[in-house]
Structure formats: C-alpha cells, structure tokens
Design a protein around this motif. Structure first.
Motif, PDB file in Angstrom:
ATOM      1  N   ALA A  26     -52.791  35.063  32.798  1.00  0.00           N
ATOM      2  CA  ALA A  26     -51.479  34.425  32.901  1.00  0.00           C
ATOM      3  C   ALA A  26     -50.492  35.391  33.542  1.00  0.00           C
ATOM      4  O   ALA A  26     -50.689  36.606  33.495  1.00  0.00           O
ATOM      5  N   ALA A  27     -49.435  34.839  34.133  1.00  0.00           N
ATOM      6  CA  ALA A  27     -48.384  35.660  34.724  1.00  0.00           C
ATOM      7  C   ALA A  27     -47.049  34.956  34.608  1.00  0.00           C
ATOM      8  O   ALA A  27     -46.992  33.721  34.505  1.00  0.00           O
ATOM      9  N   ILE A  28     -45.983  35.755  34.625  1.00  0.00           N
ATOM     10  CA  ILE A  28     -44.634  35.207  34.522  1.00  0.00           C
ATOM     11  C   ILE A  28     -43.696  35.999  35.428  1.00  0.00           C
ATOM     12  O   ILE A  28     -43.778  37.227  35.513  1.00  0.00           O
ATOM     13  N   ARG A  29     -42.853  35.275  36.141  1.00  0.00           N
ATOM     14  CA  ARG A  29     -41.835  35.921  36.963  1.00  0.00           C
ATOM     15  C   ARG A  29     -40.622  36.177  36.085  1.00  0.00           C
ATOM     16  O   ARG A  29     -40.065  35.244  35.488  1.00  0.00           O
ATOM     17  N   TRP A  30     -40.217  37.448  36.018  1.00  0.00           N
ATOM     18  CA  TRP A  30     -39.186  37.806  35.048  1.00  0.00           C
ATOM     19  C   TRP A  30     -37.873  37.105  35.338  1.00  0.00           C
ATOM     20  O   TRP A  30     -37.151  36.712  34.430  1.00  0.00           O
ATOM     21  N   SER A  31     -37.542  36.932  36.608  1.00  0.00           N
ATOM     22  CA  SER A  31     -36.212  36.448  36.977  1.00  0.00           C
ATOM     23  C   SER A  31     -35.932  35.036  36.486  1.00  0.00           C
ATOM     24  O   SER A  31     -34.826  34.742  36.022  1.00  0.00           O
ATOM     25  N   ASP A  32     -36.921  34.143  36.559  1.00  0.00           N
ATOM     26  CA  ASP A  32     -36.668  32.747  36.193  1.00  0.00           C
ATOM     27  C   ASP A  32     -37.676  32.181  35.210  1.00  0.00           C
ATOM     28  O   ASP A  32     -37.581  31.012  34.855  1.00  0.00           O
ATOM     29  N   GLY A  33     -38.642  33.010  34.780  1.00  0.00           N
ATOM     30  CA  GLY A  33     -39.601  32.540  33.789  1.00  0.00           C
ATOM     31  C   GLY A  33     -40.701  31.654  34.333  1.00  0.00           C
ATOM     32  O   GLY A  33     -41.446  31.062  33.546  1.00  0.00           O
ATOM     33  N   SER A  34     -40.839  31.551  35.659  1.00  0.00           N
ATOM     34  CA  SER A  34     -41.929  30.755  36.232  1.00  0.00           C
ATOM     35  C   SER A  34     -43.265  31.346  35.813  1.00  0.00           C
ATOM     36  O   SER A  34     -43.426  32.571  35.789  1.00  0.00           O
ATOM     37  N   THR A  35     -44.212  30.478  35.499  1.00  0.00           N
ATOM     38  CA  THR A  35     -45.496  30.931  34.974  1.00  0.00           C
ATOM     39  C   THR A  35     -46.678  30.391  35.777  1.00  0.00           C
ATOM     40  O   THR A  35     -46.557  29.415  36.513  1.00  0.00           O
ATOM     41  N   SER A  36     -47.813  31.065  35.572  1.00  0.00           N
ATOM     42  CA  SER A  36     -49.074  30.631  36.152  1.00  0.00           C
ATOM     43  C   SER A  36     -50.176  30.978  35.160  1.00  0.00           C
ATOM     44  O   SER A  36     -50.093  32.011  34.490  1.00  0.00           O
ATOM     45  N   TYR A  37     -51.172  30.092  35.073  1.00  0.00           N
ATOM     46  CA  TYR A  37     -52.271  30.298  34.132  1.00  0.00           C
ATOM     47  C   TYR A  37     -53.618  30.085  34.809  1.00  0.00           C
ATOM     48  O   TYR A  37     -53.745  29.235  35.697  1.00  0.00           O
ATOM     49  N   ALA A  38     -54.605  30.842  34.354  1.00  0.00           N
ATOM     50  CA  ALA A  38     -55.971  30.554  34.764  1.00  0.00           C
ATOM     51  C   ALA A  38     -56.402  29.238  34.132  1.00  0.00           C
ATOM     52  O   ALA A  38     -55.962  28.888  33.031  1.00  0.00           O
ATOM     53  N   ARG A  63     -53.969  26.514  26.181  1.00  0.00           N
ATOM     54  CA  ARG A  63     -54.246  27.277  24.961  1.00  0.00           C
ATOM     55  C   ARG A  63     -53.405  28.535  24.864  1.00  0.00           C
ATOM     56  O   ARG A  63     -53.042  28.948  23.760  1.00  0.00           O
ATOM     57  N   PHE A  64     -53.108  29.156  26.005  1.00  0.00           N
ATOM     58  CA  PHE A  64     -52.329  30.394  26.048  1.00  0.00           C
ATOM     59  C   PHE A  64     -50.937  30.093  26.588  1.00  0.00           C
ATOM     60  O   PHE A  64     -50.762  29.239  27.463  1.00  0.00           O
ATOM     61  N   THR A  65     -49.954  30.848  26.087  1.00  0.00           N
ATOM     62  CA  THR A  65     -48.579  30.727  26.580  1.00  0.00           C
ATOM     63  C   THR A  65     -48.004  32.117  26.792  1.00  0.00           C
ATOM     64  O   THR A  65     -48.033  32.950  25.873  1.00  0.00           O
ATOM     65  N   ILE A  66     -47.481  32.357  27.986  1.00  0.00           N
ATOM     66  CA  ILE A  66     -46.855  33.646  28.298  1.00  0.00           C
ATOM     67  C   ILE A  66     -45.342  33.461  28.281  1.00  0.00           C
ATOM     68  O   ILE A  66     -44.815  32.478  28.808  1.00  0.00           O
ATOM     69  N   THR A  67     -44.666  34.416  27.643  1.00  0.00           N
ATOM     70  CA  THR A  67     -43.203  34.377  27.562  1.00  0.00           C
ATOM     71  C   THR A  67     -42.649  35.785  27.745  1.00  0.00           C
ATOM     72  O   THR A  67     -43.368  36.770  27.572  1.00  0.00           O
ATOM     73  N   ARG A  68     -41.387  35.855  28.100  1.00  0.00           N
ATOM     74  CA  ARG A  68     -40.740  37.167  28.171  1.00  0.00           C
ATOM     75  C   ARG A  68     -39.450  37.149  27.373  1.00  0.00           C
ATOM     76  O   ARG A  68     -38.804  36.109  27.250  1.00  0.00           O
ATOM     77  N   ASP A  69     -39.100  38.321  26.863  1.00  0.00           N
ATOM     78  CA  ASP A  69     -37.891  38.487  26.061  1.00  0.00           C
ATOM     79  C   ASP A  69     -37.005  39.509  26.757  1.00  0.00           C
ATOM     80  O   ASP A  69     -37.325  40.697  26.785  1.00  0.00           O
ATOM     81  N   ASN A  70     -35.924  39.048  27.340  1.00  0.00           N
ATOM     82  CA  ASN A  70     -35.041  39.932  28.094  1.00  0.00           C
ATOM     83  C   ASN A  70     -34.413  41.016  27.234  1.00  0.00           C
ATOM     84  O   ASN A  70     -34.269  42.155  27.654  1.00  0.00           O
ATOM     85  N   ALA A  71     -34.069  40.673  26.014  1.00  0.00           N
ATOM     86  CA  ALA A  71     -33.397  41.629  25.139  1.00  0.00           C
ATOM     87  C   ALA A  71     -34.334  42.760  24.713  1.00  0.00           C
ATOM     88  O   ALA A  71     -33.924  43.913  24.606  1.00  0.00           O
TER      89      ALA A  71
END
Length: 124
Positions: free
Chosen positions: A49-61, A67-75
């Motif tokens: 999985a991957a995520i673009r930090w700027s806008d949260g866009s994601t991609s998954y295999a 089944r999997f979820t990728i997220t980012r926490d700016n703080a």
C-alpha cells in the motif's frame, strides 16, 4: 535524510488483525509518498500500500485491497497500516518506505528511504 522506524508486528491467527505504525523523522513529509512493502522468505519485496502525504491519496495491491488500510497522521508524523482478515500468506517482514514524489508509487526500487522492517506472522 528521512529516518523510518516501524512497530506493531507480531504473531496473529488467521482472520485476526494487526496495526503497523511507521514513525518518520528528518524531513517535512508534505511532498512525500509513503509506502508499505513486504517480503516473505525466498520471495522478492512486494508492494502492499502507499499514500501521498499531501492529500491522502492511496493505492493498494490487489492482494490486500479491502483488507488493509493505510493512513497518515500529520500531527504525529506517522503512517499506519491497519491489517484485517489476515491470512497465512500475509506472513512477511513489512517495511515502511519514503520517496519525495508527487506520484503514488508502487515499485520498491523507486523509494529512497527504508525502515528496518517488522515481522508479521499469521498462523493457520
């Protein structure tokens, strides 16, 4: 330089869940894409999985989609991978990676920075 430290791996039964976390430091990540990859014994490292930090866009295999979820926490400057409905074939060392890029990248060779990895073992 970007330093990445993964945590959260372990042993879980099939059908269970785990949450991996990647703590990033050293750079502002607003122009980065963050990826999770995995490598099983005797196999090549593969994209999960991957995520673009700027806008949260994601991609998954395809193998983990739904089944999997990728997220980012700016703080906290962290990238998490929530893994549900785990299967024995998900067993691998999981790596966090970073690349300064506007694109959501899926190929390991395109990433510049890597963590040390964390083991995930799913028993049947």
């Amino acid at each position: 330089q970007v330093q990445l430290i993964e945590s959260g791996g372990g042993l879980v039964q099939a059908g269970g869940s785990l949450r991996l976390s990647c703590a990033a430091s050293g750079r502002t990540l607003s122009s980065y894409v963050m990826g999770w990859f995995r490598q099983a014994p005797g196999k090549e490292r593969e994209f999960a999985a991957a995520i673009r930090w700027s806008d949260g866009s994601t991609s998954y295999a395809d193998s983990v989609k739904g089944r999997f979820t990728i997220t980012r926490d700016n703080a906290k400057n962290t990238v998490d991978l929530q893994m549900n409905s785990l299967r024995p074939e998900d067993t691998a060392v999981y790596y966090c990676a970073a690349k300064s890029s506007p694109l959501v990248l899926r190929r390991p060779s395109w990433y510049d920075y890597w963590g040390q990895g964390t083991q995930v073992t799913v028993s049947s």
